[in-house]
Design a protein around this motif. Structure first.
Motif, short mmCIF file in Angstrom:
data_model
loop_
_atom_site.label_atom_id
_atom_site.label_comp_id
_atom_site.label_asym_id
_atom_site.label_seq_id
_atom_site.Cartn_x
_atom_site.Cartn_y
_atom_site.Cartn_z
N HIS A 294 42.07 46.09 25.54
CA HIS A 294 42.86 47.29 25.27
C HIS A 294 42.54 48.38 26.28
CE1 HIS A 294 39.16 48.04 22.99
NE2 HIS A 294 39.46 49.32 22.97
N HIS B 42 41.28 51.57 26.15
CA HIS B 42 40.22 52.58 26.15
C HIS B 42 39.36 52.35 27.39
CE1 HIS B 42 40.63 53.27 21.56
NE2 HIS B 42 41.25 54.20 22.23
N ASP C 159 36.29 52.47 28.00
CA ASP C 159 35.05 51.68 27.92
C ASP C 159 35.35 50.17 28.05
OD1 ASP C 159 36.21 52.07 25.31
OD2 ASP C 159 34.43 51.21 24.39
N HIS C 160 36.62 49.81 28.12
CA HIS C 160 37.03 48.40 28.33
C HIS C 160 37.82 48.22 29.63
CE1 HIS C 160 35.96 47.26 24.14
NE2 HIS C 160 36.11 48.55 23.99
N HIS D 158 43.30 48.89 15.69
CA HIS D 158 42.50 49.75 16.56
C HIS D 158 43.34 50.78 17.32
CE1 HIS D 158 39.12 51.08 18.87
NE2 HIS D 158 39.61 50.64 20.01
N ASP E 232 37.91 45.54 20.00
CA ASP E 232 37.71 46.60 19.00
C ASP E 232 38.75 46.38 17.91
OD1 ASP E 232 35.89 47.48 20.79
OD2 ASP E 232 36.80 49.42 21.18
ZN LIG Z 1 38.51 50.94 21.79
#
Ligand SMILES: [Zn+2]
Ligand SMILES: [Zn+2]
Length: 452
Positions: free
Chosen positions: A60, A62, A64-65, A156, A177
């Motif tokens: 996804h 975000h 942090d990914h 999520h 997530d």
């Molecule tokens: Zn996330």
């Protein structure tokens, strides 16, 4: 299967896993650690520098990914980046915003690593993106080897996918997530059922149990009541929100509450990246029907931009609801600036609707909501804390009990823990070891190669 967790630092960090299945080297996600700056925020890419990656999967959007994916893509130009259809629209937009943030950090901090990539890298990344529908199986081949990939909706945030790999009849699932509960704009997760061989499981909320009487529905109700009270006493309500997903959900919550007479009609102001993402959400709804968000809501509520000339300490010129990014009130963002205006006035109220890291201004404010003052660092302003401060649990992550139940029903031979701080992983490790005595529960060390 060989597995390396490339997240260098503890906690949620820069998510990235390499798995090797037969001839395939597959990278799942490549994020940036939100608590680090510059090269420190990258995953341990050195551990995979010698390998050529065959397939890249993005769960996804975000950061942090997603945040360091252009760097991996540039090094592996022939690897498709497999992701859900909504992410093919959102990922380039999120990365472009990230470049702007990194450029500002370069100026402020003099960190010459920044930006970590440029707009032309995003153009190349965009070219490698490969959109795959949820639930559809696609087979990838390499010489005589083949692997099947299925994406499953993970709730999520829009586009979020759990990833299922089927290799020689073994099912390997990355949860990504996950949120099982439905959001106003998005249905909950539908993770793959049945027996799984290896499960790579997020553990974000592992450190804390949620009281069974608290659900998303009760929290939304509590939020509406809180906004209503603030407006009735003649104050303004600031809701700091995450740009991707949460802002659009809160828009819908406010819109529906007004239509049902649960909230008085009042001006609604909004600003930040989230506003631009509303246009993307509308387009994604039209193209994929995977989200329930219609831009017309904003017209009907006559949503206005935030006034530019805000002066810390001087109350906002118009009373109303202020829906502003960022969710953790990070410095220089609209929510940070507006908070410096709202906080000294007792009729106003701040409603936080998501997780706030203790190191962020939002987290610091929530750590001691009864304090006398709050110092706005970058504005050099010490604000008396007179407005009300409340927090609502509209987290985008599943409860630990729900995730543990999912792991148990999967009868996984091995469960690999990820995306959580030490206490969170510890709870899962204990809980799953007890409930799945025949399974291997692995909390991998960063950069270490595991045979799973
Ligand atoms: Zn996330
Ligand atoms: Zn994450």
């Amino acid at each position: 299967m060989e597995l390396i967790d490339l997240n260098r630092h503890e906690g949620i960090g820069a998510n990235s896993h390499l798995i090797r299945l037969g001839d395939f080297n597959i990278l799942v996600d490549s994020g940036l650690d939100p608590k680090m700056i510059g090269k420190d925020a990258l995953p341990e890419h050195a551990a995979i520098a010698e390998r050529s990656i065959d397939l890249i999967v993005l769960t996804h959007c975000h950061l942090d990914h997603l945040g360091s994916m252009p760097l991996v893509a540039a090094r592996n130009p022939h690897a498709p980046i497999i992701t859900s259809l909504p992410n093919t629209y959102l990922a380039p937009r999120m990365l472009r915003n990230s470049i702007n943030v990194m450029k500002r950090q370069r100026e402020e901090l003099g960190n010459t690593d920044l930006p970590l990539f440029l707009h032309r890298d995003i153009a190349l990344f965009d070219h490698q993106l490969y959109g795959q529908r949820f639930g559809r199986s696609e087979i990838h081949t390499k010489a005589k080897d083949q692997i099947e990939i299925i994406l499953h909706p993970a709730g999520h945030v829009i586009g979020a996918a759990a990833v299922e790999f089927i290799y020689k009849h073994r099912r390997i699932v990355f949860s990504g997530d996950v949120l099982f509960e439905a959001q106003r704009t998005l249905p909950g997760a539908q993770l793959p059922g049945g027996k799984i061989d290896t499960l790579i499981l997020e553990t974000t909320r592992g450190a804390k149990a949620r009281a069974p009487e608290i659900t998303r529905v009760t929290e939304v109700e509590r939020l509406i009541n809180a906004i209503s009270k603030i407006l009735e006493r003649g104050g303004s309500c600031l809701i700091p929100t995450f740009a991707l997903g949460r802002m659009q959900e809160i828009f819908k919550i406010i819109y529906e509450a007004r239509n049902f007479g649960q909230l008085p009609r009042c001006p609604v102001f909004a600003a930040g990246l989230g506003m631009d993402l509303c246009n993307y959400f509308d387009k994604i709804r039209k193209k994929t029907q995977l989200i329930d968000f219609d831009l017309k809501m904003l017209d009907r509520m006559r949503v206005k931009p935030l006034e530019i000339n805000l002066r810390p300490g001087r109350d906002l010129p118009q009373k109303g609801i202020y829906l502003l990014s960022s969710g953790m009130m990070v410095q220089h963002t609209p929510s940070y600036k507006a908070a410096a205006c709202l906080l000294p006035h007792p009729k106003n109220g701040l409603c936080f609707v998501g997780y706030n890291d203790p190191d962020t201004p939002g987290g610091q404010l929530l750590a001691d909501p009864k304090a006398a003052h709050f110092y706005f660092d970058s504005l050099e302003y010490r604000a008396p804390m007179r407005a009300s401060i409340q927090q609502f649990d509209l987290s985008g992550h599943a409860n630990r009990e729900e995730l543990a139940d999912y792991a148990v029903q999967s009868e996984a031979r091995a469960v690999v823990l990820t995306h959580g701080d030490t206490a969170a992983r510890h709870w899962f490790s204990e809980e799953l070891s007890e409930r799945m005595p025949g399974s291997r529960i692995l909390d991998p060390n960063p950069g270490e190669v595991y045979q799973v």
